[in-house]
Enzyme design. Structure first.
Site, PDB file in Angstrom:
ATOM      1  N   GLY A  53       0.822  -1.190   0.000  1.00 52.83           N
ATOM      2  CA  GLY A  53       0.000   0.000   0.000  1.00 52.83           C
ATOM      3  C   GLY A  53       0.864   1.252   0.000  1.00 52.83           C
ATOM      4  N   SER A  54       0.361   2.335  -0.596  1.00 55.88           N
ATOM      5  CA  SER A  54       1.054   3.615  -0.520  1.00 55.88           C
ATOM      6  C   SER A  54       0.849   4.223   0.863  1.00 55.88           C
ATOM      7  CB  SER A  54       0.533   4.559  -1.607  1.00 55.88           C
ATOM      8  OG  SER A  54       0.882   4.078  -2.881  1.00 55.88           O
ATOM      9  N   GLY A  55       1.640   5.259   1.159  1.00 52.42           N
ATOM     10  CA  GLY A  55       1.537   5.929   2.449  1.00 52.42           C
ATOM     11  C   GLY A  55       2.720   5.643   3.356  1.00 52.42           C
ATOM     12  N   HIS A  56       3.655   4.815   2.872  1.00 51.26           N
ATOM     13  CA  HIS A  56       4.839   4.456   3.672  1.00 51.26           C
ATOM     14  C   HIS A  56       6.125   5.017   3.061  1.00 51.26           C
ATOM     15  CE1 HIS A  56       2.038   1.799   5.606  1.00 51.26           C
ATOM     16  NE2 HIS A  56       1.867   1.084   4.515  1.00 51.26           N
ATOM     17  N   LYS A 104       5.737  -7.827   2.482  1.00 52.50           N
ATOM     18  CA  LYS A 104       5.445  -7.534   3.894  1.00 52.50           C
ATOM     19  C   LYS A 104       4.240  -8.367   4.317  1.00 52.50           C
ATOM     20  CE  LYS A 104       4.943  -2.960   4.000  1.00 52.50           C
ATOM     21  NZ  LYS A 104       4.739  -2.745   2.546  1.00 52.50           N
ATOM     22  N   ASP A 109      -1.374  -8.303   0.712  1.00 53.55           N
ATOM     23  CA  ASP A 109      -0.078  -8.400   0.026  1.00 53.55           C
ATOM     24  C   ASP A 109       0.307  -9.862  -0.186  1.00 53.55           C
ATOM     25  OD1 ASP A 109      -0.083  -5.685   0.302  1.00 53.55           O
ATOM     26  OD2 ASP A 109       1.718  -5.549   1.522  1.00 53.55           O
ATOM     27  N   HIS A 218      -0.108   1.070   9.806  1.00 53.69           N
ATOM     28  CA  HIS A 218      -1.387   1.574   9.300  1.00 53.69           C
ATOM     29  C   HIS A 218      -2.255   2.076  10.449  1.00 53.69           C
ATOM     30  CE1 HIS A 218       0.037  -1.780   6.758  1.00 53.69           C
ATOM     31  NE2 HIS A 218      -0.221  -0.947   5.787  1.00 53.69           N
TER      32      HIS A 218
END
Lengths: 330, 330
Positions: A53-56, A104, A109, A218
């Protein structure tokens, strides 16, 4: 919560356009959401592919380049990428030497990378996968069966990436990645919650004056909530939680990581306390990295990741790397 | 506001201990508050020294190393360092080739660097100083007579640092620094206020749903407050403000800078809009840097800095640099 965005629905697409403009050394396919080093596939080289996921950020797209990942697949914010992205990335970086997926441990995922591996193998690629699950805080949290994958991902991508860059075969690159996973543990804390663009309000409540010990990247729940602690106390809790699970019998690499909104000034101060805590417990530190590397959008807080090394892993860690998020050496 | 600290009074000292532990390539004198590259003084090389209040990391301490600063003097948070620090730094890096002070235009910094230059000259050093005043938003703000010095500092330190590293004499290093100052302009916005450790609450009020256009890096007032805007609109305002003051007739280096708490994902999206705005106005971009480089603790927001270059400045920008905060090349 004010955000520097156009609309919640365009955040990832906009970021990929901005990455393309800033990094001509990468091929950023904003439509298909794959980021690939420009010289891929590199003849005779195992391809390293990750995503999530994006945001990391800078994880994973910011770790694409010589000495680290060959490609990354960004999903929507906090949402797994889809198998199509992963298959496309694998095909783009495979030189005939095979591809390693760095995954991860989050349910989406894991499922999607497994499906992508099957699809890529049907197309004739050799694919191996390594699961990263370093977070000692909790098992079976939101999004995850077993332990969550967090800061160890950076060490896996850097060290296995160096092995791949040197021309190691797939079996060896995979073995190096597994050795890093086996010897790496993390623990994180939140001082303020994260707000996703889609929701627009904090994903969990955390009153001022309290912190969450064992937070996920998250905003998944941790172990417990306590009245705010000093940097000294937080370092002791994080280091003790890690050492209770894995007591290193060799020097470690230390990642003192910011969750996004915690100032670098505070992270360096926290590093002083982490180093004190490690020295006091007899753990030798070979290298230290301080900064925002595995983040959670605008969450305030930090995590500690320790990676037990031997001479060979240290040599691979020190090897040159040229990515937007991590670069040193030649 | 939860902070990752021990106490407000130990924030800078703790951070310096943490920097020392993470960066053995630097000599961090935590007691006297001077950060020096380990191989200083370098024979035949002009020494580059900067400094200012803490809270803007990686500026300046994170820009010490080959190809950039020889030394940095961190003050207390948002407070000028004292002349003693600057004199000590100058003495540590002077090889007999002279020292250049890079000074951001804030009243305390200007006075203290001027006094330090006098003291150093009395001790027999040759000292030149360059004043950085790139922020087009306002003149005569809090702490400042004239324009504030912000993002241009990174360009001055990198480009003049490259000239010094090549062995250019003091007059030439100073001239290069002045050329960068003359051709560089910045504009910043705040989406959420900054909280200093000493105060513990936001230094100014900024209601959710509003933003401050033309903010300073200490939270000084800007030009106006408006209802929240899109990334697209903010890029237009920032670029227009800069171009109204200096219309480049050559390609530019672009710094798309985060104030601290704005996620890298959003900064990359904002970069896409900055590039669109520049292309639409006929400004060519030679290089782009996206990230948190000249920060304001936990402030949310961003700034744009444009530096007009020629072939020689571009060559110096591209030259190798090895610092904690900026590194590329050899």
């Amino acid at each position: 919560m004010n955000m520097l965005i156009n609309a919640a629905g365009t955040v990832v697409a906009d970021a990929l356009r901005g990455m393309a403009a800033a990094h001509p050394e990468l091929v950023v396919d904003a439509e298909n959401r794959v980021i690939v080093r420009r010289d891929a596939p590199v003849a005779g080289k195992v391809g390293l592919v990750s995503g999530g996921g994006s945001g990391h950020e800078p994880l994973h797209g910011g770790f694409v380049g010589p000495g680290m990942l060959d490609a990354a697949c960004p999903g929507e914010v906090f949402t797994s990428p889809v198998p199509d992205q992963m298959v496309r990335a694998a095909a783009a970086v495979d030189s005939g030497s095979g591809v390693l997926f760095v995954v991860k441990n989050y349910t989406g995922d894991v499922l999607n990378f497994a499906m992508a591996a099957e699809l890529a193998e049907e197309e004739g690629l050799r694919v191996a996968s390594v699961l990263v699950d370093d977070d000692v805080a909790v098992t079976d949290s939101l999004f995850t069966a077993g332990r969550r994958g967090t800061g160890a991902t950076l060490f896996v991508e850097k060290i296995a990436g160096a092995a791949a860059e040197e021309g190691a075969p797939l079996e060896r690159v995979e073995a190096v990645a597994r050795q890093v996973v086996t010897g790496t543990r993390s623990f994180g804390v939140a001082l303020a919650p994260v707000t996703t663009p889609a929701k627009g309000t904090p994903t969990f409540e955390l009153p001022a004056g309290e912190l969450e010990l064992g937070i996920g990247i998250h905003g998944e729940p941790g172990r417990e909530r306590r009245p705010m602690m000093t940097s000294h106390e937080i370092a002791d809790v994080a280091v003790d939680a890690i050492l209770a699970d894995l007591r290193p019998d060799a020097p470690v690499l230390a990642l003192v990581n910011g969750m996004g909104a915690t100032p670098l000034l505070e992270l360096y101060g926290f590093n002083a306390e982490v180093q004190r805590a490690l020295a006091g417990r007899g753990v030798a530190v070979a290298r230290t990295l301080v900064g925002n590397y595995v983040t959670s959008l605008d969450m305030a807080g930090c995590s500690v990741t320790l990676c037990q090394i031997d001479e060979e892993l240290l040599r691979l860690w020190d090897a040159p790397v040229q990515t937007p998020g991590l670069r040193w050496g030649r």
